[in-house]
Enzyme design. Structure first.
Site, PDB file in Angstrom:
ATOM      1  N   GLU A 100     -16.552   0.878  14.016  1.00  0.00           N
ATOM      2  CA  GLU A 100     -17.062  -0.230  13.218  1.00  0.00           C
ATOM      3  C   GLU A 100     -16.054  -1.365  13.184  1.00  0.00           C
ATOM      4  O   GLU A 100     -14.838  -1.142  13.253  1.00  0.00           O
ATOM      5  CB  GLU A 100     -17.348   0.242  11.787  1.00  0.00           C
ATOM      6  CG  GLU A 100     -18.498   1.239  11.743  1.00  0.00           C
ATOM      7  CD  GLU A 100     -18.795   1.774  10.358  1.00  0.00           C
ATOM      8  OE1 GLU A 100     -19.968   2.017  10.077  1.00  0.00           O
ATOM      9  OE2 GLU A 100     -17.855   1.948   9.560  1.00  0.00           O
ATOM     10  N   CYS A 348     -12.533  -2.265   2.633  1.00  0.00           N
ATOM     11  CA  CYS A 348     -11.363  -1.432   2.940  1.00  0.00           C
ATOM     12  C   CYS A 348     -11.627   0.025   2.594  1.00  0.00           C
ATOM     13  O   CYS A 348     -12.061   0.344   1.492  1.00  0.00           O
ATOM     14  CB  CYS A 348     -10.158  -1.855   2.108  1.00  0.00           C
ATOM     15  SG  CYS A 348      -9.679  -3.556   2.302  1.00  0.00           S
TER      16      CYS A 348
HETATM   17  N1  SAH Z   1      -4.155   2.793   9.412  1.00  0.00           N
HETATM   18  C1  SAH Z   1      -3.776   1.430   9.151  1.00  0.00           C
HETATM   19  C2  SAH Z   1      -4.931   0.471   9.372  1.00  0.00           C
HETATM   20  C3  SAH Z   1      -6.056   0.608   8.390  1.00  0.00           C
HETATM   21  S1  SAH Z   1      -5.902  -0.619   7.188  1.00  0.00           S
HETATM   22  C4  SAH Z   1      -3.221   1.321   7.759  1.00  0.00           C
HETATM   23  O1  SAH Z   1      -3.301   2.278   6.997  1.00  0.00           O
HETATM   24  O2  SAH Z   1      -2.648   0.307   7.434  1.00  0.00           O
HETATM   25  C5  SAH Z   1      -6.999  -0.104   5.958  1.00  0.00           C
HETATM   26  C6  SAH Z   1      -6.519  -0.544   4.601  1.00  0.00           C
HETATM   27  O3  SAH Z   1      -7.516  -0.153   3.640  1.00  0.00           O
HETATM   28  C7  SAH Z   1      -5.237   0.125   4.201  1.00  0.00           C
HETATM   29  O4  SAH Z   1      -4.376  -0.816   3.625  1.00  0.00           O
HETATM   30  C8  SAH Z   1      -5.651   1.128   3.146  1.00  0.00           C
HETATM   31  O5  SAH Z   1      -4.630   1.316   2.204  1.00  0.00           O
HETATM   32  C9  SAH Z   1      -6.889   0.471   2.556  1.00  0.00           C
HETATM   33  N2  SAH Z   1      -7.817   1.454   2.024  1.00  0.00           N
HETATM   34  C10 SAH Z   1      -8.096   2.662   2.523  1.00  0.00           C
HETATM   35  N3  SAH Z   1      -8.994   3.300   1.773  1.00  0.00           N
HETATM   36  C11 SAH Z   1      -9.307   2.459   0.762  1.00  0.00           C
HETATM   37  C12 SAH Z   1     -10.205   2.552  -0.345  1.00  0.00           C
HETATM   38  N4  SAH Z   1     -10.927   3.631  -0.556  1.00  0.00           N
HETATM   39  N5  SAH Z   1     -10.301   1.504  -1.163  1.00  0.00           N
HETATM   40  C13 SAH Z   1      -9.579   0.393  -0.948  1.00  0.00           C
HETATM   41  N6  SAH Z   1      -8.719   0.250   0.075  1.00  0.00           N
HETATM   42  C14 SAH Z   1      -8.579   1.278   0.923  1.00  0.00           C
END
Ligand code: SAH
Length: 355
Positions: A100, A348
């Site tokens: 996605e 996110c």
């Molecule tokens: N693996 C990399 C790239 C993904 S970024 C990384 O972790 O940076 C995805 C972002 O979304 C990350 O900053 C993560 O902390 C955030 N994220 C993941 N799950 C989430 C959720 N349930 N709610 C809000 N943010 C979330």
């Protein structure tokens, strides 16, 4: 062309030039192809109108121009749109490898949020992508094609007066870019290339959950792109509870690598911090986060929890404002940009082929 990119898409300009020479064509075909692919987002070789038909057929026969089709789109009322792409078939179970990407419309920006892997090997407790089966790395062409596919779908160009102009790309979709370092960075350079989209390096952000060797390499290579770190908890133990990668790369080591980066690059890092009530929003968390933020040249991006895995709840507006204010009172640059795309499973942490 290198073994990693046996096709036109995903190849760097100099590789394309070499490739055309190697098949007995003039080198300038390389630049023409690069521009067709990366500036004009050609979807098929038939769009290479300056190429003789015989050459196009020859390239077609070589399988030089694969496609990353969009198989589904869903649009949120806030203007954000999620697209599902088919990235081939998983040989192990014959399933389509789906990924996605999200076109985020917010605060006058149009940002493509793209995936670097099919699923993710990490198991961050709050993130839905971690619950999917991991089906491998994406090639650079599959990473940039998410941007190009979204642009075609939206009718977006890079023209300064285009209200749909792409302004930013963030590597914040599925996967861990620094576990697919070569292809992710190749993709970033393709997007940055003046003969392609010519997107400024400061408009391209690579986000990592904390792969320390990746951060060190990014630093030593002097990569011009923005670096974001998913910090999410200011305390080693607490972070370990919600991010299993902390076992592999400790929080002190992560912060040391980030400090080395900000020092070498002269640029701030962006810490992402998912706000989870009862996990990381208490007074002691604020104090520790402030201490970290004061010791690193950084900005903090606060994100409300978007999933309800383990029945963890999203913070209320009051809780978010209170948390943000507690940081701001200490002079920390902390922002909360909301969660565009939430209603279509595009915000996110929600990318898991649902919605
Ligand atoms: N693996 C990399 C790239 C993904 S970024 C990384 O972790 O940076 C995805 C972002 O979304 C990350 O900053 C993560 O902390 C955030 N994220 C993941 N799950 C989430 C959720 N349930 N709610 C809000 N943010 C979330």
């Amino acid at each position: 062309m290198s073994e990693e990119t046996p096709i036109l898409k995903g190849a760097l300009l100099e590789e394309l030039t070499e490739f055309f020479k190697s098949i007995g064509e003039p080198g300038y075909r390389g630049k023409q192809a690069f521009i067709r692919i990366n500036r004009f987002q050609a979807r098929t070789l038939s769009e290479f109108t300056e190429f003789p038909l015989a050459l196009r057929e020859k390239l077609e026969a070589m399988g030089a121009f694969p496609d990353l089709p969009i198989i589904q789109t869903s649009k949120d009322a806030d203007g954000t749109e999620k697209a599902v792409f088919a990235a081939g078939t998983d040989r192990r179970d014959e399933e389509t490898k789906k990924i996605e990407a999200v076109w985020i419309v917010s605060e006058g920006r149009r940002t493509a949020c793209i995936s670097s892997q099919v699923g993710c090997t990490l198991n961050c407790a709050f993130c839905a992508t971690g619950t999917m089966k991991f089906r491998g790395n994406l090639k650079a062409w599959q990473i940039v094609d998410q941007v190009y596919g979204l642009m075609r779908h939206r009718g977006s160009s890079m023209a300064a007066d285009d209200p749909e102009r792409l302004t930013n790309v963030v590597f914040m979709g599925m996967g861990e870019p620094f576990y697919n370092y070569d292809q992710a960075l190749r993709a970033a350079h393709l997007l940055h290339n003046p003969h392609g989209l010519n997107l400024g390096a400061r408009h391209i952000t690579i986000s990592t959950a904390g792969v320390v060797p990746g951060i060190e390499r990014f630093t030593s290579e002097g990569q011009p792109f923005n670096l974001a770190i998913s910090l999410n908890h200011p305390d080693p133990e607490g972070r370990r509870d919600i991010m299993d990668i902390t076992d592999r790369f400790s929080l002190p080591d992560l912060l040391a690598a980030v400090r080395a980066y900000t020092k070498a690059s002269g640029k701030p890092v962006m810490f992402e911090f998912v706000m989870i009530p009862d996990k990381n929003m208490g007074k002691e968390n604020v104090e520790k986060l402030v201490a970290i933020a004061k010791s690193v040249n950084c900005k903090i991006n606060l994100i409300p929890l978007n999933t309800n895995l383990h029945n963890w709840r999203r913070p209320t507006d009051e809780e978010m404002v209170e948390f943000q204010n507690a940081l701001r009172q200490e002079g920390i640059l902390a922002f909360n940009r909301g969660s565009p795309g939430r209603r279509v499973g595009g915000a996110c942490g929600m990318l898991a082929l649902t919605g």
